[in-house]
Motif scaffolding. Sequence first.
Motif, PDB file in Angstrom:
ATOM      1  N   LEU A 154       2.730   2.598 -36.111  1.00 39.08           N
ATOM      2  CA  LEU A 154       4.251   2.450 -36.166  1.00 39.08           C
ATOM      3  C   LEU A 154       5.077   2.756 -37.239  1.00 39.08           C
ATOM      4  CD1 LEU A 154       5.689   1.014 -33.642  1.00 39.08           C
ATOM      5  CD2 LEU A 154       5.806  -1.034 -35.015  1.00 39.08           C
ATOM      6  N   SER A 155       4.367   2.908 -38.457  1.00 36.00           N
ATOM      7  CA  SER A 155       5.060   3.451 -39.778  1.00 36.00           C
ATOM      8  C   SER A 155       5.377   4.622 -39.675  1.00 36.00           C
ATOM      9  CB  SER A 155       4.207   2.975 -40.706  1.00 36.00           C
ATOM     10  OG  SER A 155       2.992   3.548 -40.746  1.00 36.00           O
ATOM     11  N   GLU A 156       4.687   5.512 -38.868  1.00 36.05           N
ATOM     12  CA  GLU A 156       5.003   6.791 -38.908  1.00 36.05           C
ATOM     13  C   GLU A 156       6.231   7.192 -38.034  1.00 36.05           C
ATOM     14  OE1 GLU A 156       2.707  11.034 -37.596  1.00 36.05           O
ATOM     15  OE2 GLU A 156       1.604   9.372 -38.425  1.00 36.05           O
ATOM     16  N   TRP A 157       6.108   6.496 -36.994  1.00 39.78           N
ATOM     17  CA  TRP A 157       7.374   6.430 -36.154  1.00 39.78           C
ATOM     18  C   TRP A 157       8.507   6.029 -36.803  1.00 39.78           C
ATOM     19  CZ3 TRP A 157       7.833   9.205 -31.851  1.00 39.78           C
ATOM     20  CH2 TRP A 157       6.714   9.448 -31.040  1.00 39.78           C
ATOM     21  N   GLU A 158       8.542   4.936 -37.469  1.00 42.38           N
ATOM     22  CA  GLU A 158       9.567   4.425 -38.201  1.00 42.38           C
ATOM     23  C   GLU A 158      10.255   5.490 -39.251  1.00 42.38           C
ATOM     24  OE1 GLU A 158       8.814   0.976 -40.574  1.00 42.38           O
ATOM     25  OE2 GLU A 158      11.017   0.468 -40.312  1.00 42.38           O
ATOM     26  N   ALA A 159       9.226   6.365 -39.818  1.00 43.97           N
ATOM     27  CA  ALA A 159       9.521   7.398 -40.823  1.00 43.97           C
ATOM     28  C   ALA A 159      10.257   8.428 -40.294  1.00 43.97           C
ATOM     29  CB  ALA A 159       8.561   7.509 -41.573  1.00 43.97           C
ATOM     30  N   ARG A 160      10.130   8.803 -38.949  1.00 44.38           N
ATOM     31  CA  ARG A 160      10.631   9.796 -38.295  1.00 44.38           C
ATOM     32  C   ARG A 160      11.983   9.642 -37.190  1.00 44.38           C
ATOM     33  NH1 ARG A 160       6.928  13.751 -35.227  1.00 44.38           N
ATOM     34  NH2 ARG A 160       8.718  15.067 -35.731  1.00 44.38           N
ATOM     35  N   LEU A 161      12.043   8.438 -36.829  1.00 37.77           N
ATOM     36  CA  LEU A 161      12.928   8.214 -36.013  1.00 37.77           C
ATOM     37  C   LEU A 161      14.401   8.052 -36.922  1.00 37.77           C
ATOM     38  CD1 LEU A 161      11.214   5.506 -33.661  1.00 37.77           C
ATOM     39  CD2 LEU A 161      12.121   7.818 -32.836  1.00 37.77           C
ATOM     40  N   PRO A 162      15.453   8.325 -36.087  1.00 40.46           N
ATOM     41  CA  PRO A 162      16.906   8.288 -36.961  1.00 40.46           C
ATOM     42  C   PRO A 162      17.023   6.847 -36.980  1.00 40.46           C
ATOM     43  CG  PRO A 162      17.311   9.004 -34.621  1.00 40.46           C
ATOM     44  CD  PRO A 162      15.735   8.994 -34.936  1.00 40.46           C
ATOM     45  N   GLU A 163      17.455   6.405 -38.337  1.00 36.77           N
ATOM     46  CA  GLU A 163      17.594   5.169 -38.886  1.00 36.77           C
ATOM     47  C   GLU A 163      18.809   4.331 -38.391  1.00 36.77           C
ATOM     48  OE1 GLU A 163      18.067   4.360 -42.911  1.00 36.77           O
ATOM     49  OE2 GLU A 163      18.387   6.275 -43.458  1.00 36.77           O
ATOM     50  N   LYS A 164      19.853   5.364 -37.825  1.00 34.20           N
ATOM     51  CA  LYS A 164      21.017   4.779 -37.545  1.00 34.20           C
ATOM     52  C   LYS A 164      20.885   4.114 -36.244  1.00 34.20           C
ATOM     53  CE  LYS A 164      24.867   6.914 -37.861  1.00 34.20           C
ATOM     54  NZ  LYS A 164      25.861   7.993 -37.843  1.00 34.20           N
ATOM     55  N   HIS A 165      19.951   4.519 -35.466  1.00 28.23           N
ATOM     56  CA  HIS A 165      19.653   4.299 -34.020  1.00 28.23           C
ATOM     57  C   HIS A 165      18.427   3.631 -33.685  1.00 28.23           C
ATOM     58  CE1 HIS A 165      23.082   7.131 -33.209  1.00 28.23           C
ATOM     59  NE2 HIS A 165      22.363   7.897 -33.914  1.00 28.23           N
ATOM     60  N   PHE A 166      17.482   3.520 -34.578  1.00 29.47           N
ATOM     61  CA  PHE A 166      16.280   2.423 -34.154  1.00 29.47           C
ATOM     62  C   PHE A 166      16.076   1.996 -35.573  1.00 29.47           C
ATOM     63  CE2 PHE A 166      15.972   6.457 -31.756  1.00 29.47           C
ATOM     64  CZ  PHE A 166      14.983   5.812 -30.597  1.00 29.47           C
ATOM     65  N   THR A 167      15.448   0.596 -35.263  1.00 27.08           N
ATOM     66  CA  THR A 167      15.314  -0.365 -36.387  1.00 27.08           C
ATOM     67  C   THR A 167      14.041  -1.110 -35.801  1.00 27.08           C
ATOM     68  OG1 THR A 167      16.227  -1.783 -37.845  1.00 27.08           O
ATOM     69  CG2 THR A 167      16.709  -2.263 -35.747  1.00 27.08           C
ATOM     70  N   ARG A 168      13.517  -1.874 -37.048  1.00 32.75           N
ATOM     71  CA  ARG A 168      12.332  -2.526 -36.561  1.00 32.75           C
ATOM     72  C   ARG A 168      12.756  -4.149 -36.711  1.00 32.75           C
ATOM     73  NH1 ARG A 168       6.376  -2.564 -38.586  1.00 32.75           N
ATOM     74  NH2 ARG A 168       6.644  -0.173 -39.271  1.00 32.75           N
ATOM     75  N   ILE A 169      12.294  -4.546 -35.760  1.00 32.76           N
ATOM     76  CA  ILE A 169      12.758  -6.015 -35.564  1.00 32.76           C
ATOM     77  C   ILE A 169      11.510  -6.978 -35.851  1.00 32.76           C
ATOM     78  CG2 ILE A 169      14.548  -5.360 -34.014  1.00 32.76           C
ATOM     79  CD1 ILE A 169      12.588  -6.678 -31.681  1.00 32.76           C
ATOM     80  N   HIS A 170      10.385  -6.319 -36.150  1.00 29.81           N
ATOM     81  CA  HIS A 170       9.290  -7.218 -36.268  1.00 29.81           C
ATOM     82  C   HIS A 170       8.196  -6.284 -36.954  1.00 29.81           C
ATOM     83  CE1 HIS A 170       5.483  -9.712 -35.487  1.00 29.81           C
ATOM     84  NE2 HIS A 170       6.175 -10.739 -35.508  1.00 29.81           N
ATOM     85  N   ARG A 171       7.076  -6.993 -37.436  1.00 30.71           N
ATOM     86  CA  ARG A 171       6.208  -6.038 -37.974  1.00 30.71           C
ATOM     87  C   ARG A 171       5.389  -5.187 -37.023  1.00 30.71           C
ATOM     88  NH1 ARG A 171       1.102  -8.329 -38.306  1.00 30.71           N
ATOM     89  NH2 ARG A 171       0.969 -10.675 -37.986  1.00 30.71           N
TER      90      ARG A 171
ATOM     91  N   SER B 267      11.818 -11.159 -36.252  1.00 30.75           N
ATOM     92  CA  SER B 267      11.512 -12.043 -37.306  1.00 30.75           C
ATOM     93  C   SER B 267      13.002 -12.331 -37.984  1.00 30.75           C
ATOM     94  CB  SER B 267      10.528 -11.703 -38.411  1.00 30.75           C
ATOM     95  OG  SER B 267      11.034 -10.334 -38.696  1.00 30.75           O
ATOM     96  N   ARG B 268      13.276 -13.411 -38.441  1.00 29.14           N
ATOM     97  CA  ARG B 268      14.448 -13.861 -39.148  1.00 29.14           C
ATOM     98  C   ARG B 268      14.976 -12.849 -40.169  1.00 29.14           C
ATOM     99  NH1 ARG B 268      14.540 -20.131 -40.931  1.00 29.14           N
ATOM    100  NH2 ARG B 268      12.064 -19.339 -41.410  1.00 29.14           N
ATOM    101  N   ARG B 269      13.931 -12.291 -40.999  1.00 29.21           N
ATOM    102  CA  ARG B 269      14.176 -11.374 -42.077  1.00 29.21           C
ATOM    103  C   ARG B 269      14.836  -9.979 -41.714  1.00 29.21           C
ATOM    104  NH1 ARG B 269       9.876  -7.830 -45.104  1.00 29.21           N
ATOM    105  NH2 ARG B 269       8.190  -7.571 -43.242  1.00 29.21           N
ATOM    106  N   HIS B 270      14.355  -9.617 -40.247  1.00 25.32           N
ATOM    107  CA  HIS B 270      14.945  -8.462 -39.706  1.00 25.32           C
ATOM    108  C   HIS B 270      16.288  -8.760 -38.822  1.00 25.32           C
ATOM    109  CE1 HIS B 270      10.990  -6.954 -40.425  1.00 25.32           C
ATOM    110  NE2 HIS B 270      11.437  -6.091 -40.563  1.00 25.32           N
ATOM    111  N   ALA B 271      16.444  -9.990 -38.522  1.00 24.82           N
ATOM    112  CA  ALA B 271      17.619 -10.372 -37.649  1.00 24.82           C
ATOM    113  C   ALA B 271      18.874  -9.727 -38.434  1.00 24.82           C
ATOM    114  CB  ALA B 271      17.569 -11.820 -37.426  1.00 24.82           C
TER     115      ALA B 271
END
Length: 243
Positions: A180-197, A231-235
């Motif tokens: 998942l970390s590799e996807w997170e690094a490549r996906l456009p951050e304006k459109h995708f976000t992590r909501i949980h680990r 998680s609350r920290r990502h909310a």
Amino acid sequence: MSTRLRVLLVDDERLARAELRKLLVPHPELEVVGEAADADEAARRVAELEPDVLFLDVQMPEASGFELLARVEVKAQVVFVTAYDTHALRAFEVNALDYLLKPVHPQRLRATVERLLQKTGTPQGAPTARPLTLDDHLFLSGERRTRFVQVDDIACLCSAGDYSELVTRDGQRYLTPRPLSEWEARLPEKHFTRIHRGAIIHLACVERVDGTADEGFLVHVRGAGAPLSMSRRHAARLKLLMT
């Protein structure tokens, strides 16, 4: 002799160390050689491992990251990783190379790694995959068929060990050999976000967010079926991105 930078992770939160270890996977120039959960253990590990880089939490039980640096001779480059921005000035006064706020964003970490490589003169490894845009297409194999999937059609990604399960808007599922970390690094951050680990969502696919009895959240994502925990920290970040 290896030219990789040897990294020691120092944080009293086990999950924070695990998260940072995952985020460093797409950076082959760095090798995590050890972890420490407090300043005393960190002092021992620094002497034992002689790391090149210290990712160091500020607030820890018994002694802070700053107290560790005052107590032990640390030759490594220091990157502070903390949930508080109030220590930034002091961090640079002790010659820290960088200062990261939790939750650490992959693109921000990439900038830190580039700074580390420049500072240490470490040659960069194989070029990392370029960032994706919504218009890019991916060639994916599912259980029943193989097809091109436009990045904009991705509804969410869920962690599956060293793999990730990609879910499209129409509910098709594909197991991909990337963490998942590799996807997170490549996906456009304006459109995708992590909501949980364990989950990344496409903002455009969020149908609604429900609160739970334990003050957590459930995010209903188009195509995903069951709602995903947040998680609350990502909310707070999700709220910021969607307003």
